[in-house]
Design a protein around this motif. Structure first.
Motif, PDB file in Angstrom:
ATOM      1  N   ALA A  48       0.870  -1.177   0.000  1.00 13.72           N
ATOM      2  CA  ALA A  48       0.000   0.000   0.000  1.00 13.72           C
ATOM      3  C   ALA A  48       0.906   1.225   0.000  1.00 13.72           C
ATOM      4  O   ALA A  48       2.080   1.141   0.383  1.00 13.72           O
ATOM      5  CB  ALA A  48      -0.900   0.013   1.229  1.00 13.72           C
ATOM      6  N   ILE A  49       0.369   2.363  -0.433  1.00 11.24           N
ATOM      7  CA  ILE A  49       1.146   3.600  -0.443  1.00 11.24           C
ATOM      8  C   ILE A  49       0.443   4.626   0.442  1.00 11.24           C
ATOM      9  O   ILE A  49      -0.763   4.821   0.333  1.00 11.24           O
ATOM     10  CB  ILE A  49       1.304   4.164  -1.872  1.00 11.24           C
ATOM     11  N   PHE A  50       1.228   5.263   1.310  1.00 10.60           N
ATOM     12  CA  PHE A  50       0.706   6.325   2.161  1.00 10.60           C
ATOM     13  C   PHE A  50       1.665   7.506   2.124  1.00 10.60           C
ATOM     14  O   PHE A  50       2.761   7.413   1.578  1.00 10.60           O
ATOM     15  CB  PHE A  50       0.473   5.841   3.598  1.00 10.60           C
ATOM     16  N   THR A  51       1.223   8.637   2.689  1.00 10.32           N
ATOM     17  CA  THR A  51       2.094   9.806   2.754  1.00 10.32           C
ATOM     18  C   THR A  51       2.339  10.187   4.207  1.00 10.32           C
ATOM     19  O   THR A  51       1.512   9.950   5.081  1.00 10.32           O
ATOM     20  CB  THR A  51       1.500  11.031   2.031  1.00 10.32           C
ATOM     21  N   ASP A  52       3.488  10.826   4.425  1.00  8.12           N
ATOM     22  CA  ASP A  52       3.747  11.390   5.746  1.00  8.12           C
ATOM     23  C   ASP A  52       3.146  12.794   5.812  1.00  8.12           C
ATOM     24  O   ASP A  52       2.441  13.218   4.889  1.00  8.12           O
ATOM     25  CB  ASP A  52       5.248  11.363   6.086  1.00  8.12           C
ATOM     26  N   LEU A  53       3.398  13.505   6.877  1.00 12.39           N
ATOM     27  CA  LEU A  53       2.774  14.815   7.063  1.00 12.39           C
ATOM     28  C   LEU A  53       3.182  15.832   6.026  1.00 12.39           C
ATOM     29  O   LEU A  53       2.456  16.804   5.796  1.00 12.39           O
ATOM     30  CB  LEU A  53       3.040  15.360   8.466  1.00 12.39           C
ATOM     31  N   TYR A  54       4.303  15.637   5.357  1.00 10.95           N
ATOM     32  CA  TYR A  54       4.753  16.587   4.345  1.00 10.95           C
ATOM     33  C   TYR A  54       4.423  16.147   2.925  1.00 10.95           C
ATOM     34  O   TYR A  54       4.663  16.882   1.978  1.00 10.95           O
ATOM     35  CB  TYR A  54       6.261  16.822   4.470  1.00 10.95           C
ATOM     36  N   GLY A  55       3.917  14.934   2.766  1.00 15.63           N
ATOM     37  CA  GLY A  55       3.566  14.438   1.444  1.00 15.63           C
ATOM     38  C   GLY A  55       4.550  13.466   0.840  1.00 15.63           C
ATOM     39  O   GLY A  55       4.348  13.015  -0.287  1.00 15.63           O
ATOM     40  N   ASN A  56       5.636  13.123   1.553  1.00 23.87           N
ATOM     41  CA  ASN A  56       6.549  12.093   1.048  1.00 23.87           C
ATOM     42  C   ASN A  56       5.780  10.789   0.885  1.00 23.87           C
ATOM     43  O   ASN A  56       5.009  10.402   1.769  1.00 23.87           O
ATOM     44  CB  ASN A  56       7.708  11.859   2.030  1.00 23.87           C
ATOM     45  N   LEU A  57       5.993  10.106  -0.226  1.00 28.13           N
ATOM     46  CA  LEU A  57       5.331   8.841  -0.500  1.00 28.13           C
ATOM     47  C   LEU A  57       6.098   7.688   0.145  1.00 28.13           C
ATOM     48  O   LEU A  57       7.329   7.633   0.081  1.00 28.13           O
ATOM     49  CB  LEU A  57       5.227   8.606  -2.005  1.00 28.13           C
ATOM     50  N   TRP A  58       5.335   6.776   0.734  1.00 26.88           N
ATOM     51  CA  TRP A  58       5.867   5.589   1.403  1.00 26.88           C
ATOM     52  C   TRP A  58       5.199   4.342   0.842  1.00 26.88           C
ATOM     53  O   TRP A  58       3.979   4.328   0.648  1.00 26.88           O
ATOM     54  CB  TRP A  58       5.531   5.635   2.877  1.00 26.88           C
ATOM     55  N   ASP A  59       5.946   3.282   0.651  1.00 27.89           N
ATOM     56  CA  ASP A  59       5.387   1.956   0.445  1.00 27.89           C
ATOM     57  C   ASP A  59       5.332   1.266   1.804  1.00 27.89           C
ATOM     58  O   ASP A  59       6.350   1.241   2.533  1.00 27.89           O
ATOM     59  CB  ASP A  59       6.265   1.107  -0.479  1.00 27.89           C
ATOM     60  N   LEU A  60       4.170   0.722   2.130  1.00 27.40           N
ATOM     61  CA  LEU A  60       4.022  -0.177   3.278  1.00 27.40           C
ATOM     62  C   LEU A  60       3.970  -1.565   2.688  1.00 27.40           C
ATOM     63  O   LEU A  60       3.125  -1.854   1.834  1.00 27.40           O
ATOM     64  CB  LEU A  60       2.749   0.156   4.047  1.00 27.40           C
ATOM     65  N   ILE A  61       4.884  -2.440   3.097  1.00 27.93           N
ATOM     66  CA  ILE A  61       5.054  -3.731   2.432  1.00 27.93           C
ATOM     67  C   ILE A  61       5.038  -4.858   3.459  1.00 27.93           C
ATOM     68  O   ILE A  61       5.732  -4.816   4.478  1.00 27.93           O
ATOM     69  CB  ILE A  61       6.407  -3.797   1.682  1.00 27.93           C
ATOM     70  N   GLU A  62       4.230  -5.881   3.144  1.00 27.44           N
ATOM     71  CA  GLU A  62       4.295  -7.143   3.884  1.00 27.44           C
ATOM     72  C   GLU A  62       4.776  -8.191   2.911  1.00 27.44           C
ATOM     73  O   GLU A  62       4.069  -8.555   1.968  1.00 27.44           O
ATOM     74  CB  GLU A  62       2.916  -7.530   4.437  1.00 27.44           C
ATOM     75  N   THR A  63       5.997  -8.657   3.121  1.00 27.85           N
ATOM     76  CA  THR A  63       6.570  -9.652   2.215  1.00 27.85           C
ATOM     77  C   THR A  63       6.024 -11.031   2.557  1.00 27.85           C
ATOM     78  O   THR A  63       5.619 -11.294   3.693  1.00 27.85           O
ATOM     79  CB  THR A  63       8.104  -9.663   2.300  1.00 27.85           C
ATOM     80  N   PRO A  64       6.002 -11.929   1.539  1.00 23.60           N
ATOM     81  CA  PRO A  64       5.468 -13.277   1.785  1.00 23.60           C
ATOM     82  C   PRO A  64       6.343 -14.068   2.750  1.00 23.60           C
ATOM     83  O   PRO A  64       7.493 -13.804   2.917  1.00 23.60           O
ATOM     84  CB  PRO A  64       5.456 -13.931   0.410  1.00 23.60           C
TER      85      PRO A  64
END
Length: 129
Positions: A113-129
């Motif tokens: 999934a992709i989320f942003t921090d308070l400034y708008g930086n993009l993050w991948d949240l990843i759960e690997t198999p």
């Protein structure tokens, strides 16, 4: 030879608002928060379960630095946060009003999934198999 990356710079507008966001909404830990006599600070943050790499918060002070706050990589995903339970973390992020840019999808390398921090930086949240 053995080497590892210990810190990654995160340009910020304000130390305290950044600390609040990362500790309250993303549940990171403050590793160091040291003030110098000259007004500078050394602040490091890391996710729970810290395994070696941490953010060194750097307050943007020049126009060039201020332009990069929230856009450190020109609009691509800046950071990658691995988790052992993406559904749990996404539910928590939603409760904390963290902006989810793309809901969870299944990729060959895991659930992402992709989320942003308070400034708008993009993050991948990843759960690997």
């Amino acid at each position: 030879m053995k080497q590892n990356i210990t810190h990654i710079t995160l340009l910020v507008n304000d130390y305290d608002e950044t600390i609040a966001f990362y500790t309250e909404k993303l549940q990171f830990s403050v590793l160091e928060n040291i003030s110098g006599d000259d007004g500078r600070r050394w602040v490091t943050l890391a996710p729970k379960g810290y395994s070696g790499s941490a953010f060194a918060l750097i307050k943007a002070t020049t126009p060039a630095q201020q332009e990069r706050v929230g856009n450190q990589t020109g609009g691509t995903v800046s950071f990658f946060l691995n988790t052992d339970d993406i559904e749990r973390d996404l539910a928590h992020f939603r409760q904390q009003n963290v902006s989810i840019v793309r809901d969870m999808v299944h990729e060959p390398w895991g659930k992402v999934a992709i989320f942003t921090d308070l400034y708008g930086n993009l993050w991948d949240l990843i759960e690997t198999p």
